[in-house]
Design an enzyme around this catalytic site. Structure first.
Site, PDB file in Angstrom:
ATOM      1  CG  PHE A  63      -0.193  -0.138   2.044  1.00  0.00           C
ATOM      2  CD1 PHE A  63       0.327   1.349   3.096  1.00  0.00           C
ATOM      3  CD2 PHE A  63      -0.113  -1.251   3.180  1.00  0.00           C
ATOM      4  CE1 PHE A  63       0.617   1.171   4.393  1.00  0.00           C
ATOM      5  CE2 PHE A  63       0.844  -1.281   4.256  1.00  0.00           C
ATOM      6  CZ  PHE A  63       0.981   0.131   4.260  1.00  0.00           C
ATOM      7  CB  CYS A  64       2.107   3.751  -1.738  1.00  0.00           C
ATOM      8  SG  CYS A  64       1.082   3.441  -3.306  1.00  0.00           S
ATOM      9  CB  THR A  65       0.333   8.465  -0.305  1.00  0.00           C
ATOM     10  OG1 THR A  65       1.299   9.087   0.429  1.00  0.00           O
ATOM     11  CG2 THR A  65      -0.548   9.443   0.301  1.00  0.00           C
TER      12      THR A  65
ATOM     13  CB  CYS B  27      -0.251   0.163  -4.290  1.00  0.00           C
ATOM     14  SG  CYS B  27       0.018   1.237  -2.693  1.00  0.00           S
TER      15      CYS B  27
END
Length: 315
Positions: A184-186, A191
């Site tokens: 996951f990422c912002t 991702c």
């Protein structure tokens, strides 16, 4: 209702003529009072813009008028004040720099998982949960049980993956099978590239959070959330929490690290000059320059005129 609309957007798509898109896009944004940063590369578009609602929607419509960007998705948030000071459209080799040219997210990305289904996935036994963001972002919030690769830039992630694939690593093969991995990422962009990287290395069950942390915080009720802390964002809000409400962090104008209340109470903190993270890394000459910059900012505020980000002659 807050006055300014913020839109975070990206899309991996082939744009071989990306350089020719720069000037018209910048002109369109400026004509509609929209500010922020957009990155263009052969692999797609990425960025965040803000401005009056009608201006932001006009820019989004302009982008989607290109058939290649017709399916461009964005995430919205509202702000009481303008979160950006100028508009920039930059040309890049990659819209998010990893430095592995053989990875093509548009063709190789992992499986999307909707925010409503994320909790179930990351609770399943054997799933390795990886936060693909940089260390300073992870430090103010992440999902419960997530692994922090402790990277200072996204281009360091491939090296971390290689090390963790070795025997005894978090991504090591067991009984002839690679682990299931959730990343996951912002907002989702890192991702896609991260899962594409893992798939290029033979991982078959790789997942990423659709819409990123921001969509999760917007969608999943706080009482059901597995998110802990706040989420760093790349604008003047600095951080957001559940429901995308502005968080409690501010930004050090020297090193750009997020600061909590304890950081701001430190004797090493000086507004616009230094914080506990960077105080020892700058010279007294540099600090003097930062003090003068801060003085100019405060003078501009008293005149109710912008200072940071204002285009200077010849700039």
């Amino acid at each position: 209702m807050p006055e300014f609309l913020t839109a975070a957007l990206y899309q991996f798509v082939e744009l071989p003529d990306f350089a020719g898109l720069q000037a018209p896009l910048l002109a369109h944004c400026e004509a509609h009072g929209v500010k922020g940063t957009l990155l263009l590369a052969a692999e797609g578009i990425n960025g965040t813009i803000a401005g009056p609602q009608e201006g932001v929607r006009a820019v989004l419509a302009y982008l989607r008028s290109d058939p290649r960007l017709a399916k461009l998705e964005h995430k919205e948030a509202w702000a009481e004040s303008m979160p950006f000071y100028r508009m920039k459209v930059r040309l890049k080799r990659e819209i998010v720099t990893m430095g592995v040219p053989e990875v093509h997210p548009a063709l190789m990305a992992g499986e999307y998982v909707k925010p409503q289904e994320w909790n179930q996935l990351i609770s399943e036994p054997g799933v390795v949960l990886v936060d693909t963001r940089n260390d300073y972002e992870v430090s103010i919030g992440t999902f419960h049980g997530a692994i922090n690769p402790h990277t200072s830039s996204f281009s360091e992630l491939p090296g971390w993956v290689e090390r963790e694939m070795a025997e005894g690593g978090k991504l090591a093969t067991h009984d002839g099978k690679k682990p299931r991995v959730a990343m996951f990422c912002t907002g989702g962009i890192r991702c896609e590239k991260s899962t594409a990287l893992l798939r290029s290395k033979g991982f078959e069950e790789v997942y990423h959070l659709e819409g990123g942390i921001l969509k999760y915080l917007e969608t999943v009720p706080e009482m059901q959330s597995r998110w802990e802390g706040e989420c760093f964002v790349f604008d003047e809000r600095v951080s957001v929490g559940h429901g995308l409400k502005p968080g409690d962090f501010t930004l050090c104008r020297s090193c750009r690290d997020p600061l909590n209340e304890a950081d701001r109470q430190s004797p090493l903190y000086e507004l616009g000059v230094s914080c506990p993270h960077c105080h020892s890394n700058t010279t007294e000459e540099q600090k003097a320059g930062y003090r003068e910059r801060q003085r100019q900012v405060e003078l501009a505020e008293k005149r109710q005129a912008p200072h940071i980000g204002v285009r200077q002659p010849g700039g």
